[in-house]
Design an enzyme around this catalytic site. Sequence first.
Site, PDB file in Angstrom:
ATOM      1  CG  HIS A  24      -1.975  -1.035   1.219  1.00 37.44           C
ATOM      2  ND1 HIS A  24      -2.882  -1.194   0.202  1.00 37.44           N
ATOM      3  CD2 HIS A  24      -2.261  -2.011   2.136  1.00 37.44           C
ATOM      4  CE1 HIS A  24      -3.690  -2.219   0.481  1.00 37.44           C
ATOM      5  NE2 HIS A  24      -3.320  -2.722   1.640  1.00 37.44           N
TER       6      HIS A  24
ATOM      7  CG  ASP B   7      -2.925  -8.411   0.837  1.00 32.06           C
ATOM      8  OD1 ASP B   7      -2.168  -8.801   1.751  1.00 32.06           O
ATOM      9  OD2 ASP B   7      -3.928  -7.702   1.035  1.00 32.06           O
TER      10      ASP B   7
ATOM     11  CG  HIS C 294      -6.968  -5.330   1.855  1.00 33.69           C
ATOM     12  ND1 HIS C 294      -6.463  -6.169   2.835  1.00 33.69           N
ATOM     13  CD2 HIS C 294      -8.207  -4.969   2.258  1.00 33.69           C
ATOM     14  CE1 HIS C 294      -7.362  -6.310   3.794  1.00 33.69           C
ATOM     15  NE2 HIS C 294      -8.425  -5.610   3.475  1.00 33.69           N
TER      16      HIS C 294
ATOM     17  CG  ASP D 123      -5.050 -10.194   3.470  1.00 33.82           C
ATOM     18  OD1 ASP D 123      -4.658 -10.844   2.483  1.00 33.82           O
ATOM     19  OD2 ASP D 123      -4.951  -8.951   3.546  1.00 33.82           O
TER      20      ASP D 123
END
Length: 335
Positions: free
Chosen positions: A155, A191, A193, A280
């Site tokens: 990120h 991931d 996200h 995740d």
Amino acid sequence: MLKVFDPRQLGHAPEREFHNGGWADYAETPVRSRIVAERVGDTVPARDFGMAPVERVHSPDYLAFLRTAHDRWVEAGRTGDAIGYVWPVVGRRPLNLSRIDALLGQYSYDAATPVAAGTWDAAYWGAQTALTALQPLLDGEARASFALCRPPGHHSGADYCGGYCYLNNAAIAAQAAIDAGKRRVAILDIDYHHGNGTQDIFLDRDDVLFASIHADPATDYPFYWGHADERGEGDGVGATLNLPLPRGTGIEAYLPALDTALAAIDAFGPELMIVSFGADTFAEDPISHFKLQTADYGTIARRIAGAGLPVLIVLEGGYAVDALGENVDAFLNGF
């Protein structure tokens, strides 16, 4: 498989984050890395490649901020972790700011990514962990390696932190590979996200393909990036592939998306693949909503290995702590 983990990454330990309208315990805790390191075993510490590879990706002003943010916070009479509360939604531009509150807004984009006393050292050694795991792939001594990085990185953009991420480990490794003579590198982000920072760093580049399979940003963080129509800009048009999937996705729907991403990578013709791996996507992850099971990670890994490329695996998210070691181990065993 070389597995790299540096305990100096454990010094990053914020107390809390602002999430869903209130304070919550910080989710990206040191225990995550300890559990994975114990499970996968036989890790080696990072070598120090210095600041030069980090500076190839992140701007000098951002790095200066990150190194000094907590000290400035304390000097301003604050206690605890440095965390922002105001962000420039429009008109974001270089300014000669000095107050730490303003700098936190200038160089971050959320209230879930505080800067603690040990954040810089941990992030620095996370980047060195990725570079150490990359080296045997560049030297032709290995076909796969694992960087147990913490904090995660995908990120983080060239000049901002967010989403628990401060330095973009995968991007730093990709740029280092290009600088070492690789003509093309692919980054596959799996991931839960979207890796908005990685996409942003390479958005206008045609030598790094960014392909991401993630939760639909219409419903999930980071919301503003990762939509299917984002395909790159300038010279990089076509070198970004976003494959958003709905909440509740299990392995049956996940594998076709993975095949699409791998086909795009094959067509791109890279000499190296970097996998931003987040566990995740696990069904029991407390902040995510896919339905993958532990055994599915081996299936996914075997398909990625089938691409026949040298692969650097960089750890990103995964917050079902009790199952994290087993899930990461299942993925690595697939190689």
